[in-house]
Design a protein around this motif. Structure first.
Motif, PDB file in Angstrom:
ATOM      1  N   LEU A  90      39.778  54.508  37.745  1.00 13.71           N
ATOM      2  CA  LEU A  90      39.539  53.932  39.079  1.00 13.71           C
ATOM      3  C   LEU A  90      38.848  52.560  39.059  1.00 13.71           C
ATOM      4  O   LEU A  90      39.220  51.680  39.836  1.00 13.71           O
ATOM      5  CB  LEU A  90      38.752  54.942  39.932  1.00 13.71           C
ATOM      6  N   PRO A  91      37.840  52.318  38.184  1.00 12.79           N
ATOM      7  CA  PRO A  91      37.159  51.013  38.230  1.00 12.79           C
ATOM      8  C   PRO A  91      38.114  49.818  38.116  1.00 12.79           C
ATOM      9  O   PRO A  91      37.910  48.794  38.773  1.00 12.79           O
ATOM     10  CB  PRO A  91      36.201  51.070  37.045  1.00 12.79           C
ATOM     11  N   LEU A  92      39.166  49.957  37.305  1.00 11.64           N
ATOM     12  CA  LEU A  92      40.109  48.838  37.163  1.00 11.64           C
ATOM     13  C   LEU A  92      40.908  48.646  38.442  1.00 11.64           C
ATOM     14  O   LEU A  92      41.093  47.515  38.900  1.00 11.64           O
ATOM     15  CB  LEU A  92      41.066  49.099  35.995  1.00 11.64           C
ATOM     16  N   TRP A  93      41.359  49.740  39.034  1.00 12.28           N
ATOM     17  CA  TRP A  93      42.178  49.638  40.253  1.00 12.28           C
ATOM     18  C   TRP A  93      41.343  49.205  41.441  1.00 12.28           C
ATOM     19  O   TRP A  93      41.831  48.516  42.342  1.00 12.28           O
ATOM     20  CB  TRP A  93      42.912  50.967  40.496  1.00 12.28           C
ATOM     21  N   ARG A  94      40.061  49.558  41.431  1.00  8.82           N
ATOM     22  CA  ARG A  94      39.177  49.071  42.495  1.00  8.82           C
ATOM     23  C   ARG A  94      39.052  47.550  42.371  1.00  8.82           C
ATOM     24  O   ARG A  94      39.107  46.828  43.369  1.00  8.82           O
ATOM     25  CB  ARG A  94      37.802  49.731  42.377  1.00  8.82           C
ATOM     26  N   LEU A  95      38.918  47.083  41.121  1.00  9.27           N
ATOM     27  CA  LEU A  95      38.832  45.631  40.896  1.00  9.27           C
ATOM     28  C   LEU A  95      40.099  44.944  41.406  1.00  9.27           C
ATOM     29  O   LEU A  95      40.033  43.940  42.119  1.00  9.27           O
ATOM     30  CB  LEU A  95      38.638  45.358  39.398  1.00  9.27           C
ATOM     31  N   PHE A  96      41.264  45.497  41.039  1.00 16.60           N
ATOM     32  CA  PHE A  96      42.532  44.916  41.515  1.00 16.60           C
ATOM     33  C   PHE A  96      42.570  44.913  43.051  1.00 16.60           C
ATOM     34  O   PHE A  96      42.997  43.944  43.679  1.00 16.60           O
ATOM     35  CB  PHE A  96      43.733  45.729  41.023  1.00 16.60           C
ATOM     36  N   GLY A  97      42.132  46.028  43.634  1.00 17.78           N
ATOM     37  CA  GLY A  97      42.171  46.166  45.092  1.00 17.78           C
ATOM     38  C   GLY A  97      41.279  45.146  45.778  1.00 17.78           C
ATOM     39  O   GLY A  97      41.621  44.625  46.843  1.00 17.78           O
ATOM     40  N   ILE A  98      40.136  44.845  45.148  1.00 17.98           N
ATOM     41  CA  ILE A  98      39.187  43.918  45.767  1.00 17.98           C
ATOM     42  C   ILE A  98      39.627  42.464  45.558  1.00 17.98           C
ATOM     43  O   ILE A  98      39.743  41.700  46.512  1.00 17.98           O
ATOM     44  CB  ILE A  98      37.760  44.155  45.207  1.00 17.98           C
ATOM     45  N   ILE A  99      39.922  42.083  44.309  1.00 20.13           N
ATOM     46  CA  ILE A  99      40.254  40.672  44.079  1.00 20.13           C
ATOM     47  C   ILE A  99      41.635  40.301  44.641  1.00 20.13           C
ATOM     48  O   ILE A  99      41.896  39.144  44.936  1.00 20.13           O
ATOM     49  CB  ILE A  99      40.149  40.243  42.591  1.00 20.13           C
ATOM     50  N   GLY A 100      42.496  41.311  44.815  1.00 22.32           N
ATOM     51  CA  GLY A 100      43.839  41.006  45.318  1.00 22.32           C
ATOM     52  C   GLY A 100      43.947  41.022  46.832  1.00 22.32           C
ATOM     53  O   GLY A 100      44.949  40.570  47.391  1.00 22.32           O
ATOM     54  N   ALA A 101      42.909  41.537  47.510  1.00 23.71           N
ATOM     55  CA  ALA A 101      43.039  41.797  48.954  1.00 23.71           C
ATOM     56  C   ALA A 101      43.363  40.538  49.767  1.00 23.71           C
ATOM     57  O   ALA A 101      44.312  40.540  50.569  1.00 23.71           O
ATOM     58  CB  ALA A 101      41.764  42.461  49.470  1.00 23.71           C
ATOM     59  N   VAL A 102      42.590  39.467  49.548  1.00 22.17           N
ATOM     60  CA  VAL A 102      42.808  38.262  50.376  1.00 22.17           C
ATOM     61  C   VAL A 102      44.143  37.591  50.032  1.00 22.17           C
ATOM     62  O   VAL A 102      44.957  37.319  50.936  1.00 22.17           O
ATOM     63  CB  VAL A 102      41.605  37.281  50.239  1.00 22.17           C
TER      64      VAL A 102
END
Ligand SMILES: C[S@@+](CC[C@H](N)C(=O)[O-])C[C@H]1O[C@@H](n2cnc3c(N)ncnc32)[C@H](O)[C@@H]1O
Length: 277
Positions: free
Chosen positions: A221-233
């Protein structure tokens, strides 16, 4: 077989796109797989350290003596093969994408591991060039999801393994039913017949025994959370311009995180029976 549309990207097109090349190199150090973090971790850095932990998990799941010969099916740039070689295994690495085969060949040579690892262009749907019972172990790290015909691939692995040989698959196990997630799977060439929970059934059908499944969903999950956060905008901007489909990794990262829970990340281990059958 997968019902790929004629315009859907091939595996090679997906991995050689500028977005994939840049993303994997910058964020994942060209190791194209998840890291393994203790449950509840929020800070994912350094990602490379967690990726080595994931490689160690796979090595432990193989549980083979030193000098055993293993097939790395879908080896990417060779980082997992290199890890296995450093632990004492002998590795034959194949990959379908010529760019990855070139990178793996160069990496293995520059790391001085050519005596333990050989690299070759190859498709795990067609392993006819390999002899029956020729490997002690076979593993995949995040590639089986691309298989157009998963059962055919498992049959190939079964034939290549010696009796008592071990198969380990570290893979996503999806039940991504929503339209947008189906789109992500199609654009990343992951549209096969796999459904969540189908691994045991397929492995049994092929003849494997002693299947165990380790659920590592919370650990990746930590990697996908990172993707989810940095990719959102960037993703929202791309959506406003109707261009999100051109940036499949951003789309996949954000949508997978937003829909977390629709699938698992699993380590599957099975053995080829020693006796007949
Ligand atoms: C997500 S990457 C994982 C690479 C590597 N296992 C790692 O962990 O770094 C998936 C890899 O599988 C390869 N691949 C996909 N389909 C394949 C096939 N049918 N036969 C061999 N390799 C395949 C791709 O080219 C890509 O290098």
């Amino acid at each position: 077989m997968a019902s790929q549309g004629t315009n859907d990207p091939s595996v090679q097109e997906y991995y050689t796109s500028a977005e994939s090349r840049l993303g994997y190199a910058v964020l994942l150090g060209n190791a194209r797989h998840c890291g393994f973090w203790p449950k509840g971790t929020w800070w994912p850095f350094p990602i490379g350290r967690a990726q080595r932990v994931m490689e160690e998990k796979l090595y432990q799941r193989l549980d083979l003596p030193k000098d055993s010969l293993v097939l790395d099916a879908g080896a990417g740039s060779g980082l997992v093969a290199a890890y296995m070689a450093k632990q004492g295994l002998r590795v034959h690495a194949i990959d379908l994408t010529p760019l990855h085969v070139e990178q793996a060949t160069n990496n293995i040579e520059s790391w001085g591991l050519s005596d333990r690892v050989s690299v070759q262009l190859g498709d795990y749907h067609d392993l006819s060039g390999f002899e029956d019972d020729s490997f002690d172990g076979i593993y995949t790290m995040e590639t089986f999801v691309h298989a157009d015909d998963p059962v055919k691939v498992l049959r190939n692995f079964y034939r290549l393994l010696r009796p008592g040989g071990v198969l380990v698959l570290h893979e996503a196990d999806f039940h991504w039913d929503s339209e947008v997630l189906q789109e992500v799977l199609r654009l990343s060439h992951c549209q096969n017949t796999l459904k969540e929970g189908s691994y045991e059934e397929m492995l049994g059908e092929v003849g494997f025994g002693h299947t165990t499944i380790d659920d590592m969903t919370d650990n990746v999950l930590p990697l996908w959370r990172l993707f989810g956060i940095i990719g959102a905008v960037p993703y929202e901007i791309l959506k406003l311009c109707g261009q999100q489909h051109r940036f499949i990794n951003i789309m996949a990262g954000v949508e997978a995180y937003r829909n977390w829970g629709q699938g698992r990340y699993i380590s599957v281990r099975a053995t080829k029976p020693k006796g007949p059958g």
